[in-house]
Enzyme design. Structure first.
Site, PDB file in Angstrom:
ATOM      1  N   ILE A  39      17.257  80.986  44.156  1.00 10.97           N
ATOM      2  CA  ILE A  39      17.800  82.337  44.004  1.00 10.97           C
ATOM      3  C   ILE A  39      17.956  82.638  42.520  1.00 10.97           C
ATOM      4  O   ILE A  39      17.852  81.745  41.681  1.00 10.97           O
ATOM      5  CB  ILE A  39      19.205  82.489  44.659  1.00 10.97           C
ATOM      6  N   GLY A  56      29.755  81.980  45.982  1.00 15.00           N
ATOM      7  CA  GLY A  56      29.299  81.475  44.698  1.00 15.00           C
ATOM      8  C   GLY A  56      27.791  81.320  44.668  1.00 15.00           C
ATOM      9  O   GLY A  56      27.114  81.383  45.702  1.00 15.00           O
ATOM     10  N   CYS A  57      27.264  81.083  43.460  1.00 16.45           N
ATOM     11  CA  CYS A  57      25.813  81.040  43.306  1.00 16.45           C
ATOM     12  C   CYS A  57      25.232  79.785  43.934  1.00 16.45           C
ATOM     13  O   CYS A  57      24.296  79.868  44.749  1.00 16.45           O
ATOM     14  CB  CYS A  57      25.435  81.156  41.838  1.00 16.45           C
ATOM     15  N   TYR A  58      25.738  78.617  43.562  1.00 17.43           N
ATOM     16  CA  TYR A  58      25.227  77.395  44.192  1.00 17.43           C
ATOM     17  C   TYR A  58      25.388  77.455  45.709  1.00 17.43           C
ATOM     18  O   TYR A  58      24.430  77.183  46.446  1.00 17.43           O
ATOM     19  CB  TYR A  58      25.947  76.163  43.644  1.00 17.43           C
ATOM     20  N   THR A  77      25.503  79.903  47.791  1.00 16.67           N
ATOM     21  CA  THR A  77      24.542  80.811  48.435  1.00 16.67           C
ATOM     22  C   THR A  77      23.210  80.112  48.648  1.00 16.67           C
ATOM     23  O   THR A  77      22.617  80.163  49.731  1.00 16.67           O
ATOM     24  CB  THR A  77      24.350  82.075  47.561  1.00 16.67           C
TER      25      THR A  77
END
Lengths: 342, 342, 342, 342
Positions: free
Chosen positions: C314, C150-152, C154
């Site tokens: 990111i 997932g984004c968070y 990562t």
């Protein structure tokens, strides 16, 4: 002086929120009733958390109760519903301020052309006064029903009408490119309005036949003293919450002079608190009028092309909707016109 | 094929940053030299942190070294400085791509009128090719010096030129209202450009006599085959980083038809990768072209006013500056035109 | 080398759009199939106008066809649907890159706790490799099924894992405050995500029990070599399109020294192209990584409170979703890891 | 009641603009003098076009004139200059409301540590009352000199002090991650604050040793009844104009219970108009308090990590600066506390 007892009917959109914001701090208003069919029974702050801590609730719309308890009603309903409330309220002596589009057009034919259906109450149309205080103040004073102007039209009519009236610009070839913040679309939950679709974006829409067009043409024709007018009105969506800028390109007539423009604006707005005309050559900025009831107008003559360029900015929710409606109420009830609007 | 050895001269603004972004990933470019008088000796990433980790430094501008080591030089200098570099570089056989405004105007008189000083190198003007690939591709192929178009002009000329060339719209009465993101003002540290002055704001500026105007008029006159033209160009600053939308209002001629417009655009751009014309009635949005080298054009005819409305969007830093310059380089060096630009 | 033939399954959200953006320009990919149940038959550009002019269509998902025509499939489906496609595709030898959350958690109990239902395919879980190239590169090389992070997670795992692994910070008392752009919520048409509700706003949400939490805890526990961990993860929605910043507060252990932190990061990422660690004391900014596949990490020691502060940024759609998935594909198919990602 | 005659000294920044906005509509204030060394003689609207049409001018600062004509003076000066005005004004009986940072710290040593110079007027420090009405209302009633709190401190102290006072949370391990709109940086013309550097960006700054830190620690220590405290305060810049969100992570003590937190907040703010505590579990949003003098606090207990999470939002220019100063003035002059602030 007794406070004006007020109802807001259909207050779940942004214009409704702005009405609540203005009327809860208006020193001479007793905001009694706020209705919403879908939110009846909920705290106002559940829908508009900005009002957390205020003891206000949405109720279901109830014409009889409003008629019994209120002196004034603001209608912030979707198109086509205003008359259902306006007629019985007026009969009961309640002054009605409608911020929907239903009663802004004099012509039922135009209404049908732009809204795709028959006008719901043609007989009421005749009684409606167009709620632009700077143009119809005297009529507003005695009106039973006031149809408050749309946001784009307000920015455009205020800027152009005095020039047409003075015969300084042509009724032909009027071009308007307007840019609006996203609250102008209402509190609409639809893909084009989610944040990532609006942010870092500017786009035109409704470039031909926008619903605000006939209202613009109607009022400019009145100002010019002609029967019909055709205007190009091209709205754009800009990545901001509030504010409209209308950039207007006009053809000078033979009577035109820069001095005459300055004079025409001075005549129209020299004593107006809510319309300010900047010195020639200075251009306005939406951010200077947001959260105010003010329209600011700038203008510059382009000798290279022989065009007069006019720029007009308002807050679409205030002077373009709720603020102007409150201004009308102030006039109608004989209060100071700027009460609650400074 | 050997890589093209490239220098960027004066790369401390946003267009310079975009050139670095594009040229560092261009498969056929060897980016050798990046100069900046004020930042000489610093890592690129100190000025543009986006490039952290790349081993690139600013050097002081050194014409002899560029001449010795490079095949191509991009000039991203303030007005008035390009010729100082361009002349010796051209003499040394380096192809020069200038993204400043110095060599875009054919007329030294117009240059003086709009820039307030004599043109610094009138003889070089005659050699300059206007770097609009879709209009001057053949000349670019053999040019020693290419003057890349401005951002506003790119959006406007691409949209209007084919219609003028085909005689479908009048050379008179051309109105353009453009809206630009704030990078269009450059990396300028000045009060009007700080965040709180731009955010939640839209405002016109430079409505008469903007410096991009004569460039627009020049190229439209070429397209129309007339000597002179006068256009209304009214730019606005919008609260976004990148993107220009130009909304253009045109008077149809007797030859006009909607089909002929479609046809004129098809003739002009049917085979172009970087100019896309939307189906009639569909309007473009800046966000669909940001970070691309693409111009998108939409159009709609307004029968109510007999006007043709044209809308054109680009990324001001890419198709409006650095991307178009890279496209020119690709053409000039016989590479595929879209190399590094997809 | 033959191009990798690729399908994207369920491509109508922002992560799907980013996959299309990356895969259409990947030099070694043949993007054959893009599916969407709701948009089957439509041009890609109808849903994502950015791709106007590309000849790409959505098709209905068809496992047999993907199995027959593709080497790799990216799944960008809502929770709970991935296994339906993944199992038959894997059986047919297609490498699967899943960017949904279904296979990121090793524990079916945690899955049930956070997603409120039984895991749809517990047997497949055992085969899934967590697609974080900097941590599981070797496993990814041979994996049949890759569950992309997932984004968070990562942003957080990359920043904290090397410090836990080196024993420099405590497994207790880890606090993370993250701020995400609105695309992180997906292309969701819901009131909290319309422009006026997000713009000029910053707000925390899901402060306890966010669905990304167990994934963060799982991977940090692996790095620390412990069985379980409890972390505070507090996400916020910020008024921007793209980008995540995670601000992380850590308790130093006895082994801690500033030099050891620098060393741990150097060991972890000294040779990584897509994770950059800034010099101590320098803080990162989301805007420096948007539209890139890069994670940037900054850190500073606060001697006043004896805390290590770590900051990680990111682009949520690139390194946080589609870019990282493409990086995994590059590894899996033996290509250069940065292909199509520079 | 006679109106309070007021001066604003040093009114060319955003806090000055907000003071003008509030004081020009305050029903019981006569705003007589607005000074600015650099803008003396100019119309207010030349610097703040929002005030176009108001007949107000900047004058050069003139202590004698303010002393002669005013009852109250607001100082909105850069650091280090307040005492120069405050001392003679106080001697003349003028009540002084200082929104600079000069007199917020009790400790001259801390002042020197964080501001890098000796405190300019240590003797005046002893007379200064910290202008947080919810905490020092009685002292403000009789103060000659009121040092108004900083924006970040206001959001944090209001949220944490009642919990420390009630002994529900530890004085150790207090973590604060705050996010501020860009007006928080003042009307500063500097590269990091131009629009393209702030938009589409979120970044931490000043993560160790921010100048607001000692003020936060001082007031929390007072609340806790301890001598010293060390807090982690990590500010971030968010792409919006106004608003601060502070996300605060606290360690419960043995006395802690969720009910006790609710009770502590009720005791502290149950009768406060300008501090609202949301029901447990509901998180605040900056947009609900912008343009208001209200602080909103939300809280939730995380049993997974045994942390109390507290969230506090204000408008940095209103409750965080000018509005709170006006609230202090209302108290000091025996007016209704919410006058001009609703």
């Amino acid at each position: 002086m007794a406070k004006v007892r007020v109802a807001i009917v259909g207050a779940s959109g942004y214009a409704g929120e702005e009405l609540i914001r203005l009327l809860t701090v208006h020193p001479n208003v007793d905001l009694r009733i706020i209705t919403s069919r879908q939110n009846a029974g909920k705290e106002i702050s559940e829908i508009f958390p900005r009002f957390f801590g205020m003891d206000l609730k949405f109720s279901a719309p109830d014409v009889a109760r409003i008629a019994a308890e209120c002196d004034a009603a603001f209608l912030a309903l979707p198109h086509g519903l205003a008359s259902e409330y306006a007629i019985p309220l007026m009969e009961a002596g309640v002054r009605v301020f409608d911020i929907s589009a239903d009663f802004r057009l004099r012509s039922t034919a135009k209404y049908k052309e732009y809204y795709g259906k028959e006008h719901p109450a043609p007989e009421l149309l005749k009684k409606a006064v167009y709620g632009s205080p700077e143009r119809y103040r005297e009529q507003i004073r005695n009106a039973a029903f006031i149809a408050c102007p749309g946001c784009y039209p307000t920015s455009i009519i205020l800027a152009v009408a005095p020039l047409l009236k003075a015969g300084l610009v042509s009724t032909k070839n009027i071009i308007v490119a307007s840019m609006s913040g996203v609250t102008g679309a209402g509190r609409k939950v639809d893909l084009p309005y989610i944040f990532p679709e609006c942010n870092e974006s500017i786009r035109a829409y409704g470039a031909v036949g926008h619903r605000h067009l006939p209202e613009i043409e109607q009022e400019l024709a009145v100002a010019a003293g002609v029967g019909e007018m055709a205007v190009n009105f091209i709205p754009h969506l800009a990545p901001m919450n509030r504010g409209i800028n209308s950039t207007i390109i006009l053809d000078p007539t033979e009577q035109f002079s820069k001095e005459a423009v300055t004079e025409a604006y001075k005549n129209a707005y020299g004593n107006e608190e809510f319309v300010k005309v900047l010195p020639m050559g200075k251009l306005p900025d939406t951010k200077h009028v947001t959260m105010t009831n003010r329209c600011e107008i700038g203008y510059v003559y382009d000798s290279h092309t022989n065009k007069l360029l006019v720029f007009s900015v308002i807050d679409n929710l205030t002077k373009g909707a709720a603020g102007q409606a409150v201004q009308c109420m102030n006039i109608r009830f004989g209060m100071e016109e700027n009460l609650g609007l400074r």
